[in-house]
Design a protein around this motif. Structure first.
Motif, PDB file in Angstrom:
ATOM      1  N   PRO A 174       0.806  -1.228   0.000  1.00  0.00           N
ATOM      2  CA  PRO A 174       0.000   0.000   0.000  1.00  0.00           C
ATOM      3  C   PRO A 174       0.839   1.278   0.000  1.00  0.00           C
ATOM      4  O   PRO A 174       1.984   1.302   0.430  1.00  0.00           O
ATOM      5  N   GLY A 175       0.209   2.371  -0.510  1.00  0.00           N
ATOM      6  CA  GLY A 175       0.788   3.697  -0.328  1.00  0.00           C
ATOM      7  C   GLY A 175       1.766   4.152  -1.379  1.00  0.00           C
ATOM      8  O   GLY A 175       2.739   4.834  -1.063  1.00  0.00           O
ATOM      9  N   ILE A 176       1.533   3.828  -2.668  1.00  0.00           N
ATOM     10  CA  ILE A 176       2.396   4.352  -3.726  1.00  0.00           C
ATOM     11  C   ILE A 176       2.076   5.836  -3.913  1.00  0.00           C
ATOM     12  O   ILE A 176       0.908   6.188  -4.109  1.00  0.00           O
ATOM     13  N   PRO A 177       3.053   6.732  -3.852  1.00  0.00           N
ATOM     14  CA  PRO A 177       2.758   8.157  -4.039  1.00  0.00           C
ATOM     15  C   PRO A 177       2.124   8.413  -5.403  1.00  0.00           C
ATOM     16  O   PRO A 177       2.489   7.792  -6.406  1.00  0.00           O
ATOM     17  N   LYS A 178       1.173   9.326  -5.441  1.00  0.00           N
ATOM     18  CA  LYS A 178       0.447   9.566  -6.688  1.00  0.00           C
ATOM     19  C   LYS A 178       1.326  10.185  -7.770  1.00  0.00           C
ATOM     20  O   LYS A 178       1.011  10.076  -8.962  1.00  0.00           O
TER      21      LYS A 178
END
Length: 511
Positions: free
Chosen positions: A288-292
């Motif tokens: 989770p949590g890939i930067p946009k």
């Protein structure tokens, strides 16, 4: 009554008086004797270990200690961090240093002079401490009583220049006996260390195995590494194998004792960060949590054992799950590390990678290397596959503008409560609730403490629905470089199941 019977009764009575003897009684087939569910009670002690933060003389490190408020704890206890090599057998902090390493030479646990002071006064409010330069030591932490349930410590380092420059962050971790690190490297541009820290009173013996694209990199150097009591041992991966591999999986297994392990990955061009361990091998994983605004995402996966794994690859976006074009599936050969470039996967939206099993489920471990920025202004970080939040999870060292909380509901929709703690220097807690639609990732506008001063912690608690995976992204700008680091939020293991036990002295009379 016979003398032997009297003696047995007397002995039984004494045993019960001295030890408070109890036995778990077997449930009857029905009715009042049915087994009751095990009660979940707060843990009474938590151990955390923080690795040496940097080899750079210009590094600035902040430690943030936080324990969320919890019910069922008494008013006692404390939480403290002491330098590895200074901790005594009773964790009092008195001097007890030791040698470390296979060759018997003194390890880096001798760094003592610059240990930060981090002593919280009460749960619910974070407290910070600072270290600077390359002399900041590894830390061994112990929390007891009301400070133990859900205790977390964040280690955040800023390095302005040189190999591995950027923002480096990690959650200090609990000791264990096995770790998997897909995403390490011995390439010419990388300098990777695996840090081993032993919190206990006896030496730990550790094996380190490296797996590349063609399988195990045979080496005897990584066998039987001794980590002395209350000490730390950084091991340079390039000393374990001559091969220059862009993508490696590091397997740390403990023959005796236990350690905490983390990989420090430093790149000449892409900055550096900590590579945390992947969750246990499983046939389905969430990262989770890939930067946009990620400009490149690289997936590294490894299948322990001989069986090959075929995985379906999806991106959980704000609108639902998307299949990356050209990377719909991933084939991972047994015992070999496989890596694939996914490019600018998120394309301006929040995202988490979801790996699911094919027709024949085979356990794997996995991690992402994520890059932000372009040209010579690039910075990298790592996202390991992680377990769901479970009951509760916390992450510290958040700021009002530089933190992003990503929440992913892979299965059904889920409702979560997010609490912003009081600030480390002032402010009062605030809470918000969010509903995450199934199959999506949302970068939520996390609550901020009222009248915030300093930094604060975020605590995530699922309330209903399916499992939730979470990650926190810290971002800043350093000399024009979009520096960042990502920490995942698995369950904090702040409670433990305790089965009901009743006194049953008859077990001592049975033959």
């Amino acid at each position: 009554m016979k003398r032997t019977t009297l003696s047995l009764i007397a002995g039984t009575t004494a045993l019960a008086a001295v030890t408070g003897f109890a036995a778990i009684t077997a449930p009857s087939a029905s009715g009042s004797g049915a087994a009751k569910p095990a009660a979940r009670l707060p843990v009474e002690q938590t151990r955390l270990l923080c690795p040496e933060p940097s080899t750079s003389d210009i590094a600035d490190t902040t430690y943030t200690s936080f324990t969320p408020l919890a019910q069922g704890t008494d008013g006692g206890g404390k939480a403290q961090l002491v330098a590895a090599g200074e901790q005594s057998a009773d964790a009092s902090g008195s001097s007890q240093s030791g040698k470390s390493g296979k060759d018997g030479k003194s390890g880096k646990s001798t760094k003592k002079s610059d240990a930060p002071t981090v002593t919280p006064k009460a749960p619910g409010t974070p407290v910070t401490g600072d270290g600077s330069g390359s002399d900041t030591p590894a830390l061994i932490g112990t929390a007891t009583g009301r400070f133990a349930p859900g205790w977390t410590v964040q280690e955040t380092t800023q390095v302005a220049a040189g190999t591995g420059r950027g923002l480096l962050g990690t959650n200090c971790t609990a000791p264990d006996t096995e770790f998997w690190f897909p995403g390490a490297s011995t390439a010419g541009t990388r300098t990777d260390y695996v840090h081993l820290t032993n919190p206990d009173d006896s030496a730990a013996v550790v094996d380190i195995e490296l797996y590349g694209k063609d399988g195990n990199l045979k080496s005897v150097v990584g066998e039987g590494i001794t980590v002395q009591p209350h000490s730390t041992e950084p091991v340079l991966l390039s000393t374990l194998a001559a091969a220059k591999e862009n993508d490696l999986t590091v397997h740390v297994s403990v023959r005796s004792g236990r350690v905490a392990a983390a990989v420090l990955a430093l790149d000449d061009k892409l900055g550096g960060d900590w590579l945390p361990a992947s969750t246990d091998p499983a046939s389905s994983l969430v990262l989770p949590g890939i930067p946009k605004d990620a400009t490149d995402v690289r997936l590294i996966a490894f299948a322990p054992g001989d069986a090959d794994a075929d995985l379906k690859v999806h991106l959980a976006s704000p609108s639902g799950q998307i299949t990356p074009a050209g990377n719909e599936t991933l084939h991972v050969k047994g015992g070999m590390t496989t890596a694939v470039d996914l490019g600018p996967l998120t394309r301006g939206e929040a995202g988490s990678l979801v790996l699911s099993a094919g027709d024949s489920p085979v356990p794997v471990v996995a991690a992402l290397r994520v890059v932000r920025g372009k040209g010579d202004k690039q910075e990298s970080a790592f996202i390991p596959a992680t377990a769901p939040v479970g009951t509760r999870a916390s992450v510290a060292d958040n700021s009002a503008k530089g933190s992003t909380l990503a929440l992913t509901a892979v299965g059904g929709s889920a409702t979560v409560k997010v609490t912003a703690s009081a600030g480390s220097e002032g402010g009062t807690a605030a809470t918000k609730k969010y509903t995450i639609k199934g199959g999506t990732t949302q970068n939520v506008e996390a609550p901020v403490p009222n009248n915030l001063k300093g930094t604060y912690a975020l605590t995530v608690e699922p309330l209903s629905g399916g499992p939730v995976h979470a990650a926190r992204i810290l971002q800043t700008t350093m000399e024009g470089v979009p520096a960042f680091t990502v920490q995942t939020l698995p369950d904090d293991r702040g409670t433990v199941a305790v089965p009901q036990a009743d006194e049953d002295l008859s077990v001592l009379l049975k033959k």
